[in-house]
Motif scaffolding. Sequence first.
Motif, short mmCIF file in Angstrom:
data_model
loop_
_atom_site.label_atom_id
_atom_site.label_comp_id
_atom_site.label_asym_id
_atom_site.label_seq_id
_atom_site.Cartn_x
_atom_site.Cartn_y
_atom_site.Cartn_z
N MET A 1 -35.47 -17.75 -61.53
CA MET A 1 -35.26 -16.90 -62.69
C MET A 1 -33.81 -17.02 -63.16
N GLU A 2 -33.62 -16.88 -64.43
CA GLU A 2 -32.30 -17.03 -65.06
C GLU A 2 -31.39 -15.83 -64.76
N ALA A 3 -30.11 -16.10 -64.61
CA ALA A 3 -29.14 -15.03 -64.38
C ALA A 3 -28.98 -14.20 -65.65
N ILE A 4 -28.89 -12.88 -65.49
CA ILE A 4 -28.68 -12.00 -66.64
C ILE A 4 -27.20 -11.70 -66.82
N ASP A 5 -26.41 -11.96 -65.80
CA ASP A 5 -25.00 -11.63 -65.85
C ASP A 5 -24.31 -12.32 -64.68
N LYS A 6 -23.00 -12.25 -64.68
CA LYS A 6 -22.21 -12.63 -63.53
C LYS A 6 -21.44 -11.39 -63.11
N ALA A 7 -21.12 -11.30 -61.83
CA ALA A 7 -20.39 -10.14 -61.33
C ALA A 7 -19.30 -10.59 -60.38
N VAL A 8 -18.18 -9.87 -60.43
CA VAL A 8 -17.09 -10.06 -59.48
C VAL A 8 -17.39 -9.17 -58.28
N ILE A 9 -17.45 -9.77 -57.10
CA ILE A 9 -17.68 -9.03 -55.87
C ILE A 9 -16.33 -8.81 -55.20
N PHE A 10 -16.09 -7.57 -54.77
CA PHE A 10 -14.81 -7.25 -54.14
C PHE A 10 -15.02 -6.24 -53.03
N GLN A 11 -14.01 -6.10 -52.20
CA GLN A 11 -14.08 -5.18 -51.07
C GLN A 11 -13.11 -4.03 -51.27
N VAL A 12 -13.59 -2.84 -50.93
CA VAL A 12 -12.75 -1.64 -50.85
C VAL A 12 -13.21 -0.90 -49.60
N GLY A 13 -12.27 -0.61 -48.71
CA GLY A 13 -12.67 0.00 -47.44
C GLY A 13 -13.63 -0.94 -46.74
N ALA A 14 -14.71 -0.38 -46.18
CA ALA A 14 -15.71 -1.19 -45.49
C ALA A 14 -16.81 -1.67 -46.42
N GLY A 15 -16.77 -1.25 -47.69
CA GLY A 15 -17.86 -1.56 -48.60
C GLY A 15 -17.58 -2.71 -49.54
N GLU A 16 -18.67 -3.31 -50.03
CA GLU A 16 -18.58 -4.33 -51.06
C GLU A 16 -19.11 -3.75 -52.36
N TYR A 17 -18.44 -4.09 -53.45
CA TYR A 17 -18.75 -3.55 -54.76
C TYR A 17 -18.73 -4.68 -55.78
N ALA A 18 -19.30 -4.41 -56.95
CA ALA A 18 -19.36 -5.44 -57.99
C ALA A 18 -19.12 -4.80 -59.35
N ILE A 19 -18.48 -5.57 -60.23
CA ILE A 19 -18.29 -5.21 -61.63
C ILE A 19 -18.71 -6.42 -62.45
N SER A 20 -19.39 -6.15 -63.56
CA SER A 20 -19.82 -7.24 -64.44
C SER A 20 -18.61 -8.03 -64.91
N ILE A 21 -18.75 -9.34 -64.92
CA ILE A 21 -17.67 -10.23 -65.36
C ILE A 21 -17.33 -9.98 -66.83
#
Length: 156
Positions: A1-21
Amino acid sequence: MEAIDKAVIFQVGAGEYAISIQDVISIEKEENITSVAQLPSYVIGITKVRDELIPVIDLENILYNKTSTSSEHNRLIVIRQEELSFAVLVHAAKEIIDVKAEMVKQAGLTVYQKTSYFTGVLNLEDRLIMMIDPKILLDSLAGIKDIKDYMNKQPV
């Protein structure tokens, strides 16, 4: 399936988070941040990126009520919003991934007012990554109107 977006993956504390590129201007090293008195505790200070003064927000302070410590791995993810560009301080910007519709699940936490900026969970094979909407995040911060007013008065 085609990608709908790209996201930047980053770490804060022990968690991983993402924001749309789409919301990200750049990723910068943590440097040349000037402290400003009387701003909320989540604002580390201001910095200049591409000749624009922007506030730097400590994402660990918002998510975990802790102040980030300086590290060579820390990065500033510079985000453009209609009213205000700003940077979030993160522990590491890890990767940029293609986001496919079937990867995004509902967070279930969006109904909780304090975490309404979590808009979904990226359900990857071996990990779960919380998606953050930077506009909702910014609008949820106490005192943000004063910061917008302050930043709009600053000469470049």
